[in-house]
Design a protein around this motif. Structure first.
Motif, short mmCIF file in Angstrom:
data_model
loop_
_atom_site.label_atom_id
_atom_site.label_comp_id
_atom_site.label_asym_id
_atom_site.label_seq_id
_atom_site.Cartn_x
_atom_site.Cartn_y
_atom_site.Cartn_z
N PRO A 187 13.43 0.56 -0.45
CA PRO A 187 13.86 0.76 0.94
C PRO A 187 13.03 -0.04 1.94
CG PRO A 187 13.66 2.85 -0.22
CD PRO A 187 13.05 1.82 -1.10
N GLN A 188 13.62 -0.27 3.10
CA GLN A 188 12.96 -1.08 4.11
C GLN A 188 11.69 -0.45 4.66
OE1 GLN A 188 17.14 -1.65 5.73
NE2 GLN A 188 16.11 -3.36 6.75
N ASP A 189 11.58 0.89 4.59
CA ASP A 189 10.36 1.51 5.12
C ASP A 189 9.15 1.31 4.20
OD1 ASP A 189 11.02 3.23 3.04
OD2 ASP A 189 10.88 5.06 4.24
N VAL A 190 9.38 0.70 3.03
CA VAL A 190 8.30 0.36 2.11
C VAL A 190 7.83 -1.08 2.35
CG1 VAL A 190 7.70 0.03 -0.33
CG2 VAL A 190 9.12 1.98 0.36
N LEU A 191 8.74 -1.93 2.82
CA LEU A 191 8.50 -3.37 2.89
C LEU A 191 7.91 -3.80 4.22
CD1 LEU A 191 11.90 -4.46 1.32
CD2 LEU A 191 9.66 -4.70 0.24
N PRO A 192 7.14 -4.90 4.23
CA PRO A 192 6.62 -5.44 5.49
C PRO A 192 7.73 -6.06 6.33
CG PRO A 192 5.98 -6.85 3.66
CD PRO A 192 6.63 -5.63 3.06
N GLU A 193 7.44 -6.28 7.59
CA GLU A 193 8.44 -6.76 8.54
C GLU A 193 9.05 -8.09 8.13
OE1 GLU A 193 6.61 -6.87 12.39
OE2 GLU A 193 5.97 -4.77 12.28
N GLU A 194 8.26 -8.96 7.51
CA GLU A 194 8.76 -10.29 7.13
C GLU A 194 9.86 -10.22 6.09
OE1 GLU A 194 4.59 -10.73 8.67
OE2 GLU A 194 5.66 -9.32 7.38
N LEU A 201 0.82 -1.21 0.00
CA LEU A 201 0.00 0.00 0.00
C LEU A 201 0.85 1.26 0.00
CD1 LEU A 201 -2.84 -1.07 2.45
CD2 LEU A 201 -2.74 -1.28 -0.04
N LYS A 202 2.14 1.11 0.27
CA LYS A 202 3.07 2.24 0.20
C LYS A 202 3.94 2.09 -1.04
CE LYS A 202 6.54 4.79 2.88
NZ LYS A 202 7.26 4.88 4.19
N LYS A 203 4.07 3.14 -1.82
CA LYS A 203 4.87 3.10 -3.05
C LYS A 203 6.36 3.21 -2.72
CE LYS A 203 1.05 3.14 -5.41
NZ LYS A 203 0.56 4.41 -5.94
N ASP A 204 7.20 2.86 -3.69
CA ASP A 204 8.63 3.05 -3.52
C ASP A 204 8.96 4.54 -3.73
OD1 ASP A 204 8.90 3.60 -6.24
OD2 ASP A 204 10.19 1.90 -6.66
N PRO A 205 10.20 4.96 -3.48
CA PRO A 205 10.52 6.39 -3.58
C PRO A 205 10.29 6.99 -4.96
CG PRO A 205 12.22 5.25 -2.34
CD PRO A 205 11.33 4.19 -2.92
N ASN A 206 10.21 6.13 -5.99
CA ASN A 206 9.97 6.60 -7.35
C ASN A 206 8.48 6.55 -7.73
OD1 ASN A 206 12.74 7.14 -8.16
ND2 ASN A 206 13.02 4.92 -7.98
N GLY A 242 12.24 -7.79 6.23
CA GLY A 242 13.24 -6.90 6.81
C GLY A 242 12.83 -5.45 6.82
N GLY A 243 11.53 -5.19 6.60
CA GLY A 243 11.05 -3.83 6.53
C GLY A 243 10.43 -3.35 7.82
N THR A 244 9.86 -2.15 7.75
CA THR A 244 9.25 -1.53 8.93
C THR A 244 7.81 -1.11 8.65
OG1 THR A 244 10.12 0.64 8.26
CG2 THR A 244 11.49 -0.67 9.76
N ASN A 245 7.25 -1.59 7.54
CA ASN A 245 5.93 -1.12 7.11
C ASN A 245 4.85 -2.17 7.38
OD1 ASN A 245 4.05 0.61 5.95
ND2 ASN A 245 4.38 -0.18 3.90
N GLY A 246 4.69 -2.52 8.66
CA GLY A 246 3.61 -3.43 9.04
C GLY A 246 3.89 -4.88 8.70
N LYS A 247 2.86 -5.69 8.84
CA LYS A 247 2.97 -7.13 8.63
C LYS A 247 2.26 -7.54 7.33
CE LYS A 247 3.36 -8.31 13.51
NZ LYS A 247 4.79 -8.72 13.39
N ILE A 248 2.80 -8.56 6.69
CA ILE A 248 2.22 -8.98 5.41
C ILE A 248 0.82 -9.55 5.59
CG2 ILE A 248 3.10 -11.36 5.36
CD1 ILE A 248 3.79 -10.69 2.33
N GLN A 249 0.51 -10.11 6.77
CA GLN A 249 -0.84 -10.65 6.98
C GLN A 249 -1.89 -9.55 6.88
OE1 GLN A 249 -1.65 -14.02 7.29
NE2 GLN A 249 -3.67 -13.14 6.89
N ASP A 250 -1.53 -8.35 7.32
CA ASP A 250 -2.48 -7.24 7.21
C ASP A 250 -2.78 -6.92 5.74
OD1 ASP A 250 -2.62 -6.98 9.97
OD2 ASP A 250 -0.94 -5.57 10.04
N LEU A 251 -1.75 -7.02 4.90
CA LEU A 251 -1.94 -6.78 3.47
C LEU A 251 -2.77 -7.90 2.83
CD1 LEU A 251 1.70 -5.67 2.66
CD2 LEU A 251 -0.32 -4.21 2.57
N ILE A 252 -2.51 -9.12 3.25
CA ILE A 252 -3.28 -10.26 2.74
C ILE A 252 -4.76 -10.08 3.08
CG2 ILE A 252 -3.69 -12.74 3.01
CD1 ILE A 252 -0.63 -13.02 3.45
N ASP A 253 -5.03 -9.71 4.32
CA ASP A 253 -6.42 -9.50 4.75
C ASP A 253 -7.06 -8.36 3.97
OD1 ASP A 253 -6.02 -11.52 6.59
OD2 ASP A 253 -5.69 -10.15 8.29
N TYR A 254 -6.31 -7.29 3.75
CA TYR A 254 -6.83 -6.14 3.02
C TYR A 254 -7.24 -6.53 1.61
CZ TYR A 254 -6.88 -1.75 0.43
OH TYR A 254 -7.23 -0.70 -0.38
#
Length: 286
Positions: free
Chosen positions: A243-250, A110-115, A252-264
């Motif tokens: 960057p890691q702030d775009v990616l889910p925790e699984e 749900l978060k885009k990359d810097p580009n 190595g990121g800091t942008n939430g958990k992938i399960q939340d994205l799956i549910d969404y």
């Protein structure tokens, strides 16, 4: 929708990017859209969507070259007509599709990359190869992708980055990826969809994966081949691009958990059932 009603609704940065990189200019909209709409009237067998937003997606992908745009529209709707295993019976409430939504085989972030690019995580080996058909996986993946593109116009401007997670891949998964399926998959990304693939990053790749990737590369243009990158379990090179702030925790990121994205996405796709059923009629008669 009337041609005159099309308005650029994205921000000024996106407008400048589109002008610089896609040859996009407000003075071109009416002329180009009208030309494509007139052409579509001579191609009734395509059953293509003729609304201005859909046409502009294809124009952007062709950098407002009319011949390139017409060719991609033709390829897209021909693909939909010739590949019922992906584009027919797209009811997201079907048990096999609900199961794949639960697994999260295709997960847009749900978060885009810097580009400004959409990032999708494709979990290529999360399913049981003995129970889940590869065609159903491509079906639900294209459904999620098309819904994301339908709802976010910026994707047609900035493009898409794909992270293909190969964790847990086994012989059964590899056997599912026949040359015919690989060719169709590459063709759909490369020549059909109204979006621009900007990168394919394979992660958690086993040492033998190049045997499979070489089949993919056979069907890729030189340009697309240069956008394929292979990583093992070290994601440091990936983080330079995404960057890691775009990616889910699984990952190595800091942008939430992938399960939340799956549910969404399960909720969004399931709720869009009527849209998918209506959309099935837009495909070529062959």
């Amino acid at each position: 929708m009337e041609i005159s009603k099309y308005k650029f609704v994205l921000d000024d940065h996106t407008k400048n990017y589109a002008k610089e990189c896609l040859n996009e200019d407000e003075s071109k909209y009416n002329r180009c859209i009208e030309e494509i709409q007139k052409w579509l009237k001579t191609q009734p067998q395509l059953h293509a969507k003729a609304d201005v937003v859909n046409i502009v997606r294809f124009l952007r992908c062709g950098k407002f070259d009319l011949d390139r745009t017409k060719n991609r529209i033709n390829e897209f709707y021909t693909l939909k007509g010739s590949t019922p295993e992906w584009y027919a019976n797209r009811d997201p409430t079907l048990p096999q599709l609900q199961h794949l939504l639960d697994l999260g085989v295709f997960v847009p972030l749900l978060k885009k990359d810097p580009n400004g690019r959409l990032v999708v995580i494709i979990r290529a080996a999360i399913h049981d190869a003995k129970k889940n058909e590869q065609n159903d996986i491509f079906k639900i993946s294209t459904m999620i992708l098309e819904l994301a593109v339908e709802r976010d116009e910026s994707i047609s401007v900035y493009g898409i980055m794909a992270i293909i997670d190969l964790r847990g891949i086994g012989f059964g998964h590899v056997r599912q990826l026949t040359p015919g399926i690989i060719r169709k998959a590459v063709h759909s990304w490369q020549s059909c969809y109204p979006l621009r693939p900007k990168g394919f990053d394979f992660i958690n790749a086993p040492s033998y994966i190049n045997v499979v990737l070489n089949i993919f590369r056979q069907f890729m243009t030189t340009k697309l081949k240069k956008r394929v990158h292979v990583h093992g379990s070290d994601f440091s090179a990936l983080y330079k691009t995404i960057p890691q702030d775009v990616l889910p925790e699984e990952y190595g990121g800091t942008n939430g958990k992938i399960q939340d994205l799956i549910d969404y996405w399960k909720t969004e796709v399931t709720n869009a059932r009527d849209w998918f059923i209506e959309d099935e009629k837009y495909k070529a008669e062959l």
